[in-house]
Scaffold this active site. Sequence first.
Site, PDB file in Angstrom:
ATOM      1  N   CYS A   2       5.965 -62.644 -36.782  1.00  0.00           N
ATOM      2  CA  CYS A   2       5.972 -61.683 -37.630  1.00  0.00           C
ATOM      3  C   CYS A   2       7.295 -61.133 -38.241  1.00  0.00           C
ATOM      4  O   CYS A   2       8.142 -61.077 -37.333  1.00  0.00           O
ATOM      5  CB  CYS A   2       5.138 -60.469 -37.476  1.00  0.00           C
ATOM      6  SG  CYS A   2       3.525 -60.619 -36.745  1.00  0.00           S
ATOM      7  N   ARG A  27      10.399 -67.518 -38.100  1.00  0.00           N
ATOM      8  CA  ARG A  27       9.401 -66.627 -36.878  1.00  0.00           C
ATOM      9  C   ARG A  27       8.187 -67.077 -37.171  1.00  0.00           C
ATOM     10  O   ARG A  27       7.339 -66.900 -36.135  1.00  0.00           O
ATOM     11  CB  ARG A  27       9.637 -65.252 -37.219  1.00  0.00           C
ATOM     12  CG  ARG A  27      11.089 -64.687 -36.972  1.00  0.00           C
ATOM     13  CD  ARG A  27      11.436 -63.245 -37.514  1.00  0.00           C
ATOM     14  NE  ARG A  27      10.460 -62.324 -36.683  1.00  0.00           N
ATOM     15  CZ  ARG A  27      11.111 -61.683 -35.548  1.00  0.00           C
ATOM     16  NH1 ARG A  27      12.196 -62.028 -35.307  1.00  0.00           N
ATOM     17  NH2 ARG A  27      10.304 -60.997 -35.013  1.00  0.00           N
ATOM     18  N   TRP A  74       1.900 -63.279 -38.602  1.00  0.00           N
ATOM     19  CA  TRP A  74       1.748 -64.097 -37.733  1.00  0.00           C
ATOM     20  C   TRP A  74       0.356 -63.607 -36.981  1.00  0.00           C
ATOM     21  O   TRP A  74       0.408 -62.474 -36.406  1.00  0.00           O
ATOM     22  CB  TRP A  74       2.720 -64.686 -36.598  1.00  0.00           C
ATOM     23  CG  TRP A  74       2.214 -65.315 -35.647  1.00  0.00           C
ATOM     24  CD1 TRP A  74       1.604 -64.893 -34.292  1.00  0.00           C
ATOM     25  CD2 TRP A  74       2.377 -66.727 -35.542  1.00  0.00           C
ATOM     26  NE1 TRP A  74       1.610 -65.742 -33.596  1.00  0.00           N
ATOM     27  CE2 TRP A  74       1.786 -66.844 -34.001  1.00  0.00           C
ATOM     28  CE3 TRP A  74       2.751 -67.891 -36.079  1.00  0.00           C
ATOM     29  CZ2 TRP A  74       1.736 -68.274 -33.528  1.00  0.00           C
ATOM     30  CZ3 TRP A  74       2.650 -69.200 -35.627  1.00  0.00           C
ATOM     31  CH2 TRP A  74       2.337 -69.325 -34.255  1.00  0.00           C
ATOM     32  N   ASN A  98       5.068 -55.185 -36.497  1.00  0.00           N
ATOM     33  CA  ASN A  98       5.128 -56.337 -35.611  1.00  0.00           C
ATOM     34  C   ASN A  98       4.534 -56.018 -34.326  1.00  0.00           C
ATOM     35  O   ASN A  98       4.972 -54.692 -33.882  1.00  0.00           O
ATOM     36  CB  ASN A  98       6.464 -57.011 -35.388  1.00  0.00           C
ATOM     37  CG  ASN A  98       6.923 -57.372 -36.833  1.00  0.00           C
ATOM     38  OD1 ASN A  98       6.221 -57.769 -37.734  1.00  0.00           O
ATOM     39  ND2 ASN A  98       8.175 -57.966 -36.851  1.00  0.00           N
ATOM     40  N   GLY A  99       4.044 -56.879 -33.708  1.00  0.00           N
ATOM     41  CA  GLY A  99       3.680 -56.521 -32.171  1.00  0.00           C
ATOM     42  C   GLY A  99       2.037 -56.306 -31.896  1.00  0.00           C
ATOM     43  O   GLY A  99       1.544 -56.703 -32.918  1.00  0.00           O
ATOM     44  N   GLU A 483       5.714 -81.975 -16.062  1.00  0.00           N
ATOM     45  CA  GLU A 483       6.317 -81.470 -17.369  1.00  0.00           C
ATOM     46  C   GLU A 483       7.701 -81.644 -17.373  1.00  0.00           C
ATOM     47  O   GLU A 483       8.361 -81.705 -18.352  1.00  0.00           O
ATOM     48  CB  GLU A 483       5.896 -79.841 -17.179  1.00  0.00           C
ATOM     49  CG  GLU A 483       6.321 -78.874 -18.349  1.00  0.00           C
ATOM     50  CD  GLU A 483       5.849 -79.361 -19.629  1.00  0.00           C
ATOM     51  OE1 GLU A 483       4.930 -80.214 -19.797  1.00  0.00           O
ATOM     52  OE2 GLU A 483       6.654 -78.892 -20.598  1.00  0.00           O
ATOM     53  N   LYS A 487       9.673 -83.041 -20.592  1.00  0.00           N
ATOM     54  CA  LYS A 487      10.660 -82.421 -21.337  1.00  0.00           C
ATOM     55  C   LYS A 487      11.971 -83.458 -21.377  1.00  0.00           C
ATOM     56  O   LYS A 487      12.381 -83.530 -22.330  1.00  0.00           O
ATOM     57  CB  LYS A 487      11.354 -81.464 -20.697  1.00  0.00           C
ATOM     58  CG  LYS A 487      10.142 -80.081 -20.794  1.00  0.00           C
ATOM     59  CD  LYS A 487      10.012 -79.406 -22.044  1.00  0.00           C
ATOM     60  CE  LYS A 487       8.937 -80.093 -22.797  1.00  0.00           C
ATOM     61  NZ  LYS A 487       7.637 -79.701 -22.769  1.00  0.00           N
ATOM     62  N   GLU A 490      11.167 -86.378 -23.744  1.00  0.00           N
ATOM     63  CA  GLU A 490      11.242 -86.103 -25.311  1.00  0.00           C
ATOM     64  C   GLU A 490      12.324 -86.012 -25.961  1.00  0.00           C
ATOM     65  O   GLU A 490      12.717 -86.319 -27.136  1.00  0.00           O
ATOM     66  CB  GLU A 490      10.212 -84.841 -25.231  1.00  0.00           C
ATOM     67  CG  GLU A 490       8.814 -84.869 -25.151  1.00  0.00           C
ATOM     68  CD  GLU A 490       8.036 -83.621 -25.432  1.00  0.00           C
ATOM     69  OE1 GLU A 490       7.113 -83.269 -26.452  1.00  0.00           O
ATOM     70  OE2 GLU A 490       8.513 -82.481 -24.813  1.00  0.00           O
ATOM     71  N   HIS A 506       3.594 -94.690  -2.133  1.00  0.00           N
ATOM     72  CA  HIS A 506       2.491 -95.626  -2.540  1.00  0.00           C
ATOM     73  C   HIS A 506       3.194 -96.195  -3.853  1.00  0.00           C
ATOM     74  O   HIS A 506       2.409 -96.931  -4.643  1.00  0.00           O
ATOM     75  CB  HIS A 506       1.129 -94.907  -3.020  1.00  0.00           C
ATOM     76  CG  HIS A 506       0.665 -94.180  -1.981  1.00  0.00           C
ATOM     77  ND1 HIS A 506      -0.072 -94.942  -0.961  1.00  0.00           N
ATOM     78  CD2 HIS A 506       0.706 -92.831  -1.574  1.00  0.00           C
ATOM     79  CE1 HIS A 506      -0.507 -93.963  -0.160  1.00  0.00           C
ATOM     80  NE2 HIS A 506      -0.209 -92.652  -0.654  1.00  0.00           N
ATOM     81  N   LYS A 626       5.498 -81.829 -34.122  1.00  0.00           N
ATOM     82  CA  LYS A 626       4.988 -80.253 -33.199  1.00  0.00           C
ATOM     83  C   LYS A 626       3.542 -80.268 -33.046  1.00  0.00           C
ATOM     84  O   LYS A 626       3.022 -80.048 -32.079  1.00  0.00           O
ATOM     85  CB  LYS A 626       5.669 -79.181 -33.834  1.00  0.00           C
ATOM     86  CG  LYS A 626       5.234 -77.763 -33.239  1.00  0.00           C
ATOM     87  CD  LYS A 626       6.116 -77.609 -32.105  1.00  0.00           C
ATOM     88  CE  LYS A 626       5.694 -76.409 -31.259  1.00  0.00           C
ATOM     89  NZ  LYS A 626       6.169 -76.657 -29.974  1.00  0.00           N
TER      90      LYS A 626
HETATM   91  O1  M6R Z   1      -0.566 -77.954 -29.609  1.00  0.00           O
HETATM   92  P1  M6R Z   1      -0.936 -78.545 -28.486  1.00  0.00           P
HETATM   93  O2  M6R Z   1      -0.815 -77.913 -27.533  1.00  0.00           O
HETATM   94  O3  M6R Z   1      -2.346 -79.224 -28.528  1.00  0.00           O
HETATM   95  O4  M6R Z   1      -0.038 -79.895 -28.564  1.00  0.00           O
HETATM   96  C1  M6R Z   1      -0.292 -80.865 -27.437  1.00  0.00           C
HETATM   97  C2  M6R Z   1       1.025 -81.835 -27.458  1.00  0.00           C
HETATM   98  O5  M6R Z   1       0.995 -82.595 -28.697  1.00  0.00           O
HETATM   99  C3  M6R Z   1       2.525 -80.975 -27.132  1.00  0.00           C
HETATM  100  O6  M6R Z   1       2.072 -80.307 -25.964  1.00  0.00           O
HETATM  101  C4  M6R Z   1       3.164 -82.061 -27.080  1.00  0.00           C
HETATM  102  O7  M6R Z   1       3.181 -82.955 -25.817  1.00  0.00           O
HETATM  103  C5  M6R Z   1       4.738 -81.412 -27.025  1.00  0.00           C
HETATM  104  N1  M6R Z   1       5.783 -82.218 -27.627  1.00  0.00           N
HETATM  105  C6  M6R Z   1       5.156 -80.974 -25.493  1.00  0.00           C
HETATM  106  O8  M6R Z   1       6.576 -80.616 -25.473  1.00  0.00           O
END
Ligand code: M6R
Length: 631
Positions: A2, A27, A74, A98-99, A483, A487, A490, A506, A626
């Site tokens: 927001c 935002r 938002w 906001n909040g 994860e 990261k 990516e 293994h 995204k």
């Molecule tokens: O919006 P979602 O959480 O459903 O998205 C899932 C994946 O596309 C998302 O987590 C993707 O792996 C990101 N790029 C991770 O950083």
Amino acid sequence: MCGIVAYVGGKDCASILVDGLRRLEYRGYDSAGLAVHTGRGVDIVRAVGKLNNLDIALQKTPLKGTTGIGHTRWATHGRPSEANAHPHVAGDIAVVHNGIIENHVALRRALEGKGVRFSSDTDTEIVAHLVDEAVRGGESTLAGAVRAALKQVTGAYAIAVVSSKKPTEIVVAKAESPLVLGFGDGEMLAASDIPALLSHTRDVIFLQDGDMALLSREGVNITKLDGSQVTREKKRIDWSPTQAEKGGYKHFMLKEIHEQPRAIEDTLRGRLDVQAGDVVDEELGITEALAKKINRVYFVACGTSAHSAMAGRYWIEQLARIPSTVEIGSEVRYREPVFTENDLVVAVSQSGETADTLAAVKAAKAQGATILAVANVIDSAIPRASAGALYTHAGPEIGVASTKCFTTQLAALLMLAIGLGRRRGTLSASEARRLVDALSKVPHQMREVLAKADEVRHIAKRHIRARDMLFLGRGTGFPVALEGALKLKEISYIHAEGYAAGEMKHGPIALIDSEMPVVVICPRDVHYEKTLSNLQEVKAREGQLIAIATEGDRDVARMLVPDEAPRSSSWRTSVTQLEPDVSLIEIPSAEPEVLPLLTVIPLQLLAYYMADLKGTDVDQPRNLAKTVTVE
Ligand code: M6R
């Protein structure tokens, strides 16, 4: 999350407000609106969607005046709609906010009991009615009426209030949500963030929690909520507009990594009952009957969300004793899976729009399973297709690589497991109290880890030439390893693999040589001893070790550098390069269940700094979107 802009001065303010809101677009928002004092009273224009829609609405209904407030919303309480868009009006009063008002349910009931009719589903409208009530009760000043209203409110807020009866006044107040005042020439502004002010002034005051301010053309009077005067230091900002949007951080991703303590506070807000040893969530709709009926929890998710779901699975099995499984959306949808009416399908998704997760949800729903969404974007497709939604309230995440949305999902899923455990009688109140207490400490502990960012950067520098990296963890450290690897690949395009440490023998152990950086997540938990053996095995093969361990863990230190550790009793490092090929990153000691919320932070920072040092496009990595709304 927001945006607020407020203006009082000598210029026509509608365009100033819209321009300010545009500079806060980063935002995230789904609707917008203005309230302007036109000389005859306060008029409102609102529109769903982007600011262009507000522009069109303003062409149809122009707002002329020199005092006004604007807002981009938002959605948190109530879907994105014109009725739920801010400003909200009650009598002569208009409010933007906001909040989250934590006690909104009780306040709304009390107001309805007095005959107040609400025209939106928002928590904000409550504030407008409370201010109006104070005015009707005889409070003659706008500041006094806002003060009386806010005394009844708990939660996080930044608000701006105008009144038809006060053509040259705006009252603003802040508790936990940001609000900055800008000093122009014969004009005062307020905004959620600096970019909205920069074309008018660089002289600002950052309000502090519990501050209220009365803005007029002449300047500002700042008080605490109790009315006592306070002085706040004026600062001169010399940021460029883009720098300002990122709060001074180089990238949104880094900003979002640092936002995690606040994001977790927002996820937990109003949902922990420390005294009772329970979680409270009206949105959840997990009644005792439903909790007892469930005989399987089936998580569906993709990418990072699938990693948080994996941690969720560990917690649901441990705390609620329900058999659980995690599947990635793209596999479920074509596998003809079998669901029953006693399945609880938990769909985890930041965007709430991921096509594969949504398809899995629809398949499960068609077979009669109960669907619960764990999502960040309110009223997105997955929550809409679900029976209930547990929102993470992380705020908009701009960086493509998910960071704060991962940790807020973890917090939400741990709360879900606690709630199910309590309702099924598998988790005692004292155990739940231990967990609730541990969760409430996480934001502070995250801040301690984030304070080590510079040291993680040094470690990143040492490994910048790596072509491959391994991440190992056990228990909930396994999804954290996955994860960490995701990261890194990516955003830095370095090949990385996450493995359950027990799987090392293994196969992946064959990869380890002196060229291979290996991150081992080995905090003090039930898997500790076993993970230490993995650490030993990596060291024996001369792998470049990066250990994530609990603060002051002398056993890990001894293992990493056998000769060094015992030498002095003060041997302890926060983040240290111990030898050319050995690094240690310490995290605070915490209850085992909350460890993934802490151990993942150094991995996010490591990925970020490696990518930044390589010069990749951190916020928009190649080939990635995204929100993945296609297969
Ligand atoms: O919006 P979602 O959480 O459903 O998205 C899932 C994946 O596309 C998302 O987590 C993707 O792996 C990101 N790029 C991770 O950083």
